[in-house]
Design a protein around this motif. Sequence first.
Motif, PDB file in Angstrom:
ATOM      1  N   UNK A  88       0.861  -1.185   0.000  1.00 32.31           N
ATOM      2  CA  UNK A  88       0.000   0.000   0.000  1.00 32.31           C
ATOM      3  C   UNK A  88       0.896   1.233   0.000  1.00 32.31           C
ATOM      4  N   UNK A  89       0.851   2.065  -1.039  1.00 34.85           N
ATOM      5  CA  UNK A  89       1.741   3.234  -1.099  1.00 34.85           C
ATOM      6  C   UNK A  89       1.374   4.282  -0.057  1.00 34.85           C
ATOM      7  N   UNK A  90       2.389   4.866   0.560  1.00 34.17           N
ATOM      8  CA  UNK A  90       2.172   5.782   1.683  1.00 34.17           C
ATOM      9  C   UNK A  90       1.610   7.133   1.269  1.00 34.17           C
ATOM     10  N   UNK A  91       1.673   7.475  -0.026  1.00 35.14           N
ATOM     11  CA  UNK A  91       1.273   8.816  -0.435  1.00 35.14           C
ATOM     12  C   UNK A  91      -0.217   8.946  -0.716  1.00 35.14           C
ATOM     13  N   UNK A  92      -0.977   7.851  -0.718  1.00 32.89           N
ATOM     14  CA  UNK A  92      -2.406   7.957  -1.001  1.00 32.89           C
ATOM     15  C   UNK A  92      -3.204   8.031   0.297  1.00 32.89           C
ATOM     16  N   UNK A  93      -4.361   8.663   0.230  1.00 32.33           N
ATOM     17  CA  UNK A  93      -5.159   8.890   1.439  1.00 32.33           C
ATOM     18  C   UNK A  93      -5.586   7.576   2.090  1.00 32.33           C
ATOM     19  N   UNK A  94      -5.898   6.592   1.268  1.00 28.25           N
ATOM     20  CA  UNK A  94      -6.375   5.328   1.811  1.00 28.25           C
ATOM     21  C   UNK A  94      -5.377   4.647   2.724  1.00 28.25           C
ATOM     22  N   UNK A  95      -4.095   4.923   2.510  1.00 27.16           N
ATOM     23  CA  UNK A  95      -3.036   4.365   3.363  1.00 27.16           C
ATOM     24  C   UNK A  95      -3.239   4.809   4.816  1.00 27.16           C
ATOM     25  N   UNK A  96      -3.431   6.099   5.001  1.00 27.39           N
ATOM     26  CA  UNK A  96      -3.604   6.646   6.356  1.00 27.39           C
ATOM     27  C   UNK A  96      -4.929   6.196   6.963  1.00 27.39           C
TER      28      UNK A  96
ATOM     29  N   UNK B  34     -11.536   5.581  -0.432  1.00 22.12           N
ATOM     30  CA  UNK B  34     -10.074   5.664  -0.395  1.00 22.12           C
ATOM     31  C   UNK B  34      -9.452   4.349   0.083  1.00 22.12           C
ATOM     32  N   UNK B  35     -10.071   3.721   1.065  1.00 24.21           N
ATOM     33  CA  UNK B  35      -9.575   2.430   1.557  1.00 24.21           C
ATOM     34  C   UNK B  35      -9.709   1.374   0.469  1.00 24.21           C
ATOM     35  N   UNK B  36     -10.838   1.362  -0.230  1.00 18.81           N
ATOM     36  CA  UNK B  36     -11.040   0.391  -1.311  1.00 18.81           C
ATOM     37  C   UNK B  36      -9.983   0.577  -2.413  1.00 18.81           C
ATOM     38  N   UNK B  37      -9.697   1.837  -2.737  1.00 16.02           N
ATOM     39  CA  UNK B  37      -8.676   2.130  -3.751  1.00 16.02           C
ATOM     40  C   UNK B  37      -7.295   1.643  -3.289  1.00 16.02           C
ATOM     41  N   UNK B  38      -6.961   1.850  -2.011  1.00 17.21           N
ATOM     42  CA  UNK B  38      -5.666   1.426  -1.471  1.00 17.21           C
ATOM     43  C   UNK B  38      -5.513  -0.091  -1.565  1.00 17.21           C
ATOM     44  N   UNK B  39      -6.580  -0.821  -1.285  1.00 21.79           N
ATOM     45  CA  UNK B  39      -6.550  -2.282  -1.374  1.00 21.79           C
ATOM     46  C   UNK B  39      -6.360  -2.727  -2.819  1.00 21.79           C
ATOM     47  N   UNK B  40      -7.041  -2.058  -3.742  1.00 23.97           N
ATOM     48  CA  UNK B  40      -6.910  -2.392  -5.169  1.00 23.97           C
ATOM     49  C   UNK B  40      -5.479  -2.170  -5.653  1.00 23.97           C
ATOM     50  N   UNK B  41      -4.875  -1.066  -5.220  1.00 27.81           N
ATOM     51  CA  UNK B  41      -3.491  -0.775  -5.605  1.00 27.81           C
ATOM     52  C   UNK B  41      -2.553  -1.855  -5.065  1.00 27.81           C
ATOM     53  N   UNK B  42      -2.751  -2.229  -3.792  1.00 26.30           N
ATOM     54  CA  UNK B  42      -1.905  -3.260  -3.179  1.00 26.30           C
ATOM     55  C   UNK B  42      -2.048  -4.582  -3.929  1.00 26.30           C
ATOM     56  N   UNK B  43      -3.244  -4.912  -4.353  1.00 27.30           N
ATOM     57  CA  UNK B  43      -3.476  -6.183  -5.031  1.00 27.30           C
ATOM     58  C   UNK B  43      -2.850  -6.198  -6.423  1.00 27.30           C
TER      59      UNK B  43
ATOM     60  N   UNK C  12     -10.058  -8.835  -0.954  1.00 24.51           N
ATOM     61  CA  UNK C  12     -10.892  -8.806   0.247  1.00 24.51           C
ATOM     62  C   UNK C  12     -11.652  -7.492   0.308  1.00 24.51           C
ATOM     63  N   UNK C  13     -12.803  -7.526   0.914  1.00 27.14           N
ATOM     64  CA  UNK C  13     -13.543  -6.286   1.132  1.00 27.14           C
ATOM     65  C   UNK C  13     -12.783  -5.433   2.139  1.00 27.14           C
ATOM     66  N   UNK C  14     -13.185  -4.180   2.279  1.00 24.85           N
ATOM     67  CA  UNK C  14     -12.532  -3.313   3.259  1.00 24.85           C
ATOM     68  C   UNK C  14     -12.544  -3.942   4.641  1.00 24.85           C
ATOM     69  N   UNK C  15     -13.700  -4.422   5.055  1.00 23.36           N
ATOM     70  CA  UNK C  15     -13.824  -4.976   6.408  1.00 23.36           C
ATOM     71  C   UNK C  15     -13.011  -6.261   6.556  1.00 23.36           C
ATOM     72  N   UNK C  16     -12.964  -7.095   5.505  1.00 22.53           N
ATOM     73  CA  UNK C  16     -12.153  -8.321   5.565  1.00 22.53           C
ATOM     74  C   UNK C  16     -10.672  -7.984   5.683  1.00 22.53           C
TER      75      UNK C  16
END
Length: 256
Positions: free
Chosen positions: A154-162, A203-212, A235-239
């Motif tokens: 998960x890249x640190x510069x995107x909002x979903x990371x935080x 933002x969290x969903x986007x961060x997970x997609x980037x990581x995948x 995985x879903x955000x909650x998963x």
Amino acid sequence: MEKYLKLLISDDSDEFAREYGSEFQKVGFEVTYAPKDGITLLERIESIQPDLVLLDLFMPRLDGIGVIRSAGKRSGVKKPKFVVMSGYGNPTLEREIMTAGASYFVICPFNAANLAENMRQLCDPSIGSTAKINPFYQPSLEIQVTEILHQIGVPAHIKGYHYLRDSIIMSIEQPDIINAVTKQLYPSVAKRYETTSSRVERAIRHAIEVAWDRGDVDVLNSYFGYTIHNTRGKPTNSEFIAMISDKLRLQMRNAS
């Protein structure tokens, strides 16, 4: 070890080499030392191109954070992983170090054998680690979560990371909140960052997609299992939050 990895250390004192050097060599590192000077260290990184750099936070001419941010900017020079050493730490300092791009933050003095195992795993997550947390190094919960997010990709510069980091920490501290993601978790994170729950969720969903898309297969499998990866399902955000928080909570329980 069949594969030797290049380790560059920003301390060329005989005392440091004598006390710690052999432990790093045992796990498969080819160790090179450099003076404790930021500019000199940066030059050595460019010439040696190590896999990992163990450096002091405070150094003359350029501090550890400056070295991390400057490394790898030249064309053709790979950026190594960084482990930062310091005589003390606090949450604000730790956050700045990890956000700058460090993979690990260690408080001195430390147990060299344990740190060597952890550093080897940073370079090659597939080998696993037999190291146990020791009394000299007790990373904060925030540091542990940050390290996992870095490993996953998960890249640190995107909002979903935080947002992800805070969500995982909240889930560890308040396990029941994972059962009320929409009503409690997202609103709590949104309030902290002065935004909306829907933006936190997206933002969290986007961060997970980037990581995948860019994450290391072995690391993803170690956290989420082979079934999820083989089907390329995310995985879903909650998963995602639940799996990471459960794993960390178990580690903390075993270490206590």
